[in-house]
Design an enzyme around this catalytic site. Structure first.
Site, PDB file in Angstrom:
ATOM      1  N   GLU A   1       0.769  -1.164  -0.018  1.00 20.41           N
ATOM      2  CA  GLU A   1      -0.051  -0.039   0.145  1.00 20.41           C
ATOM      3  C   GLU A   1       0.810   1.103  -0.112  1.00 20.41           C
ATOM      4  O   GLU A   1       0.403   2.403   0.152  1.00 20.41           O
ATOM      5  CB  GLU A   1      -0.791   0.119   1.248  1.00 20.41           C
ATOM      6  CG  GLU A   1      -1.957  -1.330   1.145  1.00 20.41           C
ATOM      7  CD  GLU A   1      -2.930  -1.201   2.363  1.00 20.41           C
ATOM      8  OE1 GLU A   1      -2.180  -1.274   3.385  1.00 20.41           O
ATOM      9  OE2 GLU A   1      -4.075  -1.258   1.901  1.00 20.41           O
TER      10      GLU A   1
ATOM     11  N   TYR B   1     -12.155  17.099  20.415  1.00 15.29           N
ATOM     12  CA  TYR B   1     -10.588  16.446  20.219  1.00 15.29           C
ATOM     13  C   TYR B   1     -10.847  15.820  18.911  1.00 15.29           C
ATOM     14  O   TYR B   1      -9.856  15.859  18.104  1.00 15.29           O
ATOM     15  CB  TYR B   1     -10.170  15.514  21.247  1.00 15.29           C
ATOM     16  CG  TYR B   1      -9.681  16.416  22.386  1.00 15.29           C
ATOM     17  CD1 TYR B   1      -8.448  16.615  22.428  1.00 15.29           C
ATOM     18  CD2 TYR B   1     -10.596  16.531  23.547  1.00 15.29           C
ATOM     19  CE1 TYR B   1      -7.826  17.325  23.305  1.00 15.29           C
ATOM     20  CE2 TYR B   1      -9.972  17.288  24.432  1.00 15.29           C
ATOM     21  CZ  TYR B   1      -8.763  17.758  24.505  1.00 15.29           C
ATOM     22  OH  TYR B   1      -8.303  18.407  25.858  1.00 15.29           O
TER      23      TYR B   1
HETATM   24 ZN    ZN Z   1      -5.093  -1.091   3.645  1.00 18.58          ZN
END
Ligand code: ZN
Length: 211
Positions: free
Chosen positions: A73, A119
């Site tokens: 990735e 937050y």
């Molecule tokens: Zn992934």
């Protein structure tokens, strides 16, 4: 931060996220920008078993210079960096609650999660949904690239979040905030809920501009 310190930080954050159940198996990946190119976690390695000297070191074109082969990735990380000149680190997880939210049918694809807490507004801000693509599809990188200029956090449909930060710690904090907010959102789905109002969100953004 020197490259040696950065390598050790990637290993430390990887182990911390794995041990707390934010990632599992060999899923999830971390990268950090160097003066030239990037460090990236290798393919097929659990994030609690990273070796600092075997992290993948890539040049500016994404070619492997040293270390093990990078995560499959890596192209997603590079798409984020190409659009965000100030990004110093990128984290991508298949963390359970965020993935669950990424599978919901009726969400606003322009901004998937409501402003549950201040937050979340400070660390994530807004979260567009990237349409589903099969793993390894280069069109997924193009879809991420289109959003990355305006968003440091995006959610890949039926897949998981990818978040950039101006430091490794900032990217990890933001993706953890996202995961906890996804959990809260799912916990609250059946409850009548008071989210932050647009005025409250605007006030938080004035005080703490997000990257
Ligand atoms: Zn992934």
């Amino acid at each position: 931060m020197s490259e040696t310190v950065l390598r050790e930080a990637i290993v430390r954050f990887g182990r911390s996220m794995f041990e707390r159940g934010l990632t599992f198996g060999s899923s999830g990946n971390i990268s950090a920008r160097l003066d030239s190119g990037w460090l990236m976690t290798p393919t097929n390695v659990a994030l609690d078993r990273l070796d600092p000297v075997r992290l993948s070191k890539l040049d500016d074109d994404g070619q492997l210079l040293t270390g093990d082969a990078p995560t499959k990735e890596s192209f997603l990380h590079i798409a984020m960096y190409r659009e965000r000149a100030t990004a110093k680190a990128v984290v991508h997880l298949h963390s359970t609650y965020s993935v669950a939210v990424s599978c919901l049918a009726d969400v606003d694809a322009a901004d998937v999660l409501p402003p549950v807490t201040a937050y979340y507004v400070m660390r994530v801000g807004s979260l567009p949904l990237v349409p589903y693509h099969p793993p390894g599809d280069l069109e997924l990188a193009e879809a991420v690239r289109k959003l990355a200029g305006r968003h440091h956090a995006v959610l890949l449909a039926n897949h998981g979040p990818i978040v950039a930060g101006d430091s490794l710690e900032a990217a990890v904090n933001a993706i953890e905030e996202l995961e906890e907010t996804a959990k809260l959102f799912l916990l609250l789905r059946q409850e009548k809920t008071r989210f932050l109002t647009p005025e409250q969100v605007a006030e938080v953004r004035r005080r703490y501009p997000t990257t």
